[in-house]
Design an enzyme around this catalytic site. Structure first.
Site, short mmCIF file in Angstrom:
data_model
loop_
_atom_site.label_atom_id
_atom_site.label_comp_id
_atom_site.label_asym_id
_atom_site.label_seq_id
_atom_site.Cartn_x
_atom_site.Cartn_y
_atom_site.Cartn_z
N GLY A 280 37.10 36.91 44.49
CA GLY A 280 35.75 36.56 44.06
C GLY A 280 34.98 35.88 45.17
N ASP B 256 39.02 44.87 41.46
CA ASP B 256 38.72 44.14 40.22
C ASP B 256 39.98 43.39 39.83
OD1 ASP B 256 38.35 43.35 37.58
OD2 ASP B 256 37.33 45.21 37.00
N TYR C 239 35.97 31.05 27.70
CA TYR C 239 36.01 30.49 29.05
C TYR C 239 36.97 29.30 29.11
CZ TYR C 239 34.28 28.62 33.52
OH TYR C 239 34.19 28.16 34.82
#
Ligand code: NAD
Length: 253
Positions: free
Chosen positions: A14, A64, A159
């Site tokens: 990321g 990914d 989350y």
């Protein structure tokens, strides 16, 4: 303290933008060769070019994190480019600030797939880079988690659950790899100014309310996280292991 990571190779997931991009630049500035992984090819290639223009050794691999096969392929590309990997930063993540009523099964699954399964797939794909290491090698695995994993606030239930899950994963990995001289820790940020942060707190009113809760009176910046990541990546941190370090300007406790 001047930290040198000369001769080390770091991989950051990321890392096309935000906190990951900042960590990549900081580690590169300290002498490491950096591999950046991201599923955003355009921004990832741009980050690679910008780091190379600054004279750093940088290779971008598109993948990914929620797709194990693509992570194995990225690992092979980066090992081919660098020969070895010493430092792994598990940073890729997404957040949606939705209530439980608003979260449907597909959204729950997607957030868990990226944040939690993606963290496991990253560890598993790079496992063989770390399993044979010794204390001389000073290997490092650093998870970028979140204060949400401790407080339950700051994003949706998916989350917070995924970030608590990362803490359990980190502690297990630390038990398994400690004997190999691989230090494993988590940095748990809160309210760091990035695009993700802007999606969670889009209005000035929401930002002002938030900053009033932070004792040091400002939001964090990606560089704040990068500075700690660089310290944890360096040999000087070798007695810090299996820890969650909250970076929140004093907001939580
Ligand atoms: N910004 C904050 O306030 C904050 C607070 C706590 C924790 N964090 C954590 O820090 C990490 C980085 O957050 P950020 O604020 O820099 O976010 P960001 O949205 O600015 O950057 C995230 C990066 O991850 C990449 N990414 C997302 N899903 C991916 C996937 N499936 N595969 C590969 N790459 C993927 C994106 O393309 C992007 O480049 C996340 O794990 C986040 O949960 C951020």
């Amino acid at each position: 303290m001047k930290i040198s990571l000369e001769g080390k190779t770091a991989v950051i997931t990321g890392a096309a933008k935000g906190i990951g991009r900042s960590i990549a630049e900081k580690l590169a500035d300290s002498g490491a060769a950096v591999g950046i992984i991201d599923f955003d090819k355009t921004t990832g290639l741009k980050a690679q070019e910008e780091l190379k223009e600054k004279g750093y050794s940088c290779v971008f691999a598109a993948a990914d994190v929620s797709n194990y096969e693509s992570m194995v392929q990225a690992k092979e590309e980066l090992v081919k480019a660098f020969g070895r990997i010493d430092i792994l930063i598990i940073n890729a993540g997404v957040s949606r600030k939705h209530t439980i009523a608003e979260i449907d099964a597909a959204e729950w699954d997607r957030v868990l797939a990226i944040n939690l399964s993606g963290s496991f797939y990253t560890v598993k794909a790079f496992y063989d880079c770390f399993e044979g290491k010794t204390s001389e090698d000073e290997g490092r695995i650093i998870f970028i988690t979140s204060g949400s994993g401790i407080t339950g606030t700051g994003g949706g239930a998916h989350y917070a659950a995924s970030k608590s899950g990362q803490h359990g994963l980190m502690r297990t990995v630390s038990k398994e790899f400690g004997k190999n001289g691989v230090n494993v820790n988590a940095i748990a940020p809160r309210v760091i100014v990035t695009e993700l942060f802007d999606t969670l707190y889009p209005t000035e009113v929401s930002k002002e309310k938030l900053v009033s809760q932070i004792p040091i009176g400002r939001f964090g910046y990606p560089e704040d996280i990068a500075n700690l990541a660089c310290f944890l990546a360096a040999p000087v941190s070798s007695y810090i292991h299996g820890q969650i370090i909250l970076m929140d300007g004093g907001r939580t406790y």
